[in-house]
Write a protein that holds these residues in place. Sequence first.
Motif, PDB file in Angstrom:
ATOM      1  N   UNK A   1       0.832  -1.216   0.000  1.00  0.00           N
ATOM      2  CA  UNK A   1       0.000   0.000   0.000  1.00  0.00           C
ATOM      3  C   UNK A   1       0.861   1.257   0.000  1.00  0.00           C
ATOM      4  N   UNK A   2       0.400   2.262  -0.726  1.00  0.00           N
ATOM      5  CA  UNK A   2       1.051   3.567  -0.698  1.00  0.00           C
ATOM      6  C   UNK A   2       2.367   3.645  -1.452  1.00  0.00           C
ATOM      7  N   UNK A   3       2.661   2.649  -2.285  1.00  0.00           N
ATOM      8  CA  UNK A   3       3.953   2.606  -2.976  1.00  0.00           C
ATOM      9  C   UNK A   3       3.769   2.543  -4.486  1.00  0.00           C
TER      10      UNK A   3
ATOM     11  N   UNK B   1      -1.795   1.502  -4.911  1.00  0.00           N
ATOM     12  CA  UNK B   1      -3.148   1.860  -4.473  1.00  0.00           C
ATOM     13  C   UNK B   1      -4.106   1.959  -5.662  1.00  0.00           C
ATOM     14  N   UNK B   2      -3.612   2.456  -6.786  1.00  0.00           N
ATOM     15  CA  UNK B   2      -4.457   2.539  -7.989  1.00  0.00           C
ATOM     16  C   UNK B   2      -4.784   1.143  -8.514  1.00  0.00           C
ATOM     17  N   UNK B   3      -3.795   0.261  -8.509  1.00  0.00           N
ATOM     18  CA  UNK B   3      -4.011  -1.124  -8.949  1.00  0.00           C
ATOM     19  C   UNK B   3      -5.040  -1.811  -8.051  1.00  0.00           C
ATOM     20  N   UNK B   4      -4.872  -1.652  -6.744  1.00  0.00           N
ATOM     21  CA  UNK B   4      -5.788  -2.248  -5.764  1.00  0.00           C
ATOM     22  C   UNK B   4      -7.219  -1.760  -6.009  1.00  0.00           C
ATOM     23  N   UNK B   5      -7.363  -0.446  -6.193  1.00  0.00           N
ATOM     24  CA  UNK B   5      -8.697   0.132  -6.413  1.00  0.00           C
ATOM     25  C   UNK B   5      -9.286  -0.321  -7.743  1.00  0.00           C
ATOM     26  N   UNK B   6      -8.485  -0.327  -8.802  1.00  0.00           N
ATOM     27  CA  UNK B   6      -8.983  -0.672 -10.138  1.00  0.00           C
ATOM     28  C   UNK B   6      -9.496  -2.103 -10.215  1.00  0.00           C
ATOM     29  N   UNK B   7      -8.915  -2.983  -9.421  1.00  0.00           N
ATOM     30  CA  UNK B   7      -9.303  -4.397  -9.475  1.00  0.00           C
ATOM     31  C   UNK B   7     -10.096  -4.857  -8.247  1.00  0.00           C
ATOM     32  N   UNK B   8     -10.370  -3.952  -7.318  1.00  0.00           N
ATOM     33  CA  UNK B   8     -11.108  -4.337  -6.119  1.00  0.00           C
ATOM     34  C   UNK B   8     -10.374  -5.402  -5.327  1.00  0.00           C
ATOM     35  N   UNK B   9      -9.057  -5.282  -5.276  1.00  0.00           N
ATOM     36  CA  UNK B   9      -8.237  -6.292  -4.595  1.00  0.00           C
ATOM     37  C   UNK B   9      -8.499  -6.305  -3.098  1.00  0.00           C
ATOM     38  N   UNK B  10      -8.386  -7.480  -2.529  1.00  0.00           N
ATOM     39  CA  UNK B  10      -8.439  -7.650  -1.081  1.00  0.00           C
ATOM     40  C   UNK B  10      -7.030  -7.409  -0.552  1.00  0.00           C
TER      41      UNK B  10
END
Length: 151
Positions: free
Chosen positions: A112-114, A132-141
Amino acid sequence: MLNAAAARGLEIEIRERPQARTLFEAAEILGIDPSGIVKTLVVKRSDDTYLFALIPGGRSISWPKLRALVGVNKLRLPEPELALAATGYERGTIVPIGSTTDWPIFADETIRGRRIAMGAGSHGYSLFVDADDLIAAYGATVADISVPEVR
């Protein structure tokens, strides 16, 4: 891959790089800390479905933590040909972006945050993206799913 990223509103940078023999060599080539290189591991469930685990350099999957989070008793790394069939990418180049199937993503909380480097779908390239953008774009857990690697 560029189209898949754009479709999700992700800004990515793909850089050509020489082959590296170790994580530390790759980090030196890219000019980043080894923990900034994130492995995308495709993980097979017992029902023949898959998931992606995003694990930073210097860390390994914690199988007990990941099994508990996913709610299953068995997970494993598939053979290279199964990983290729599940993602469209060869081992060592796997990335969730542009995978032939959008398998669920489980990201270790330490990314996160990197801005991270990942596989880019083909050998000799690295993909950079804001985690963080990748996590949000894919709804990652996002969870604690790794442990320090034992050397």
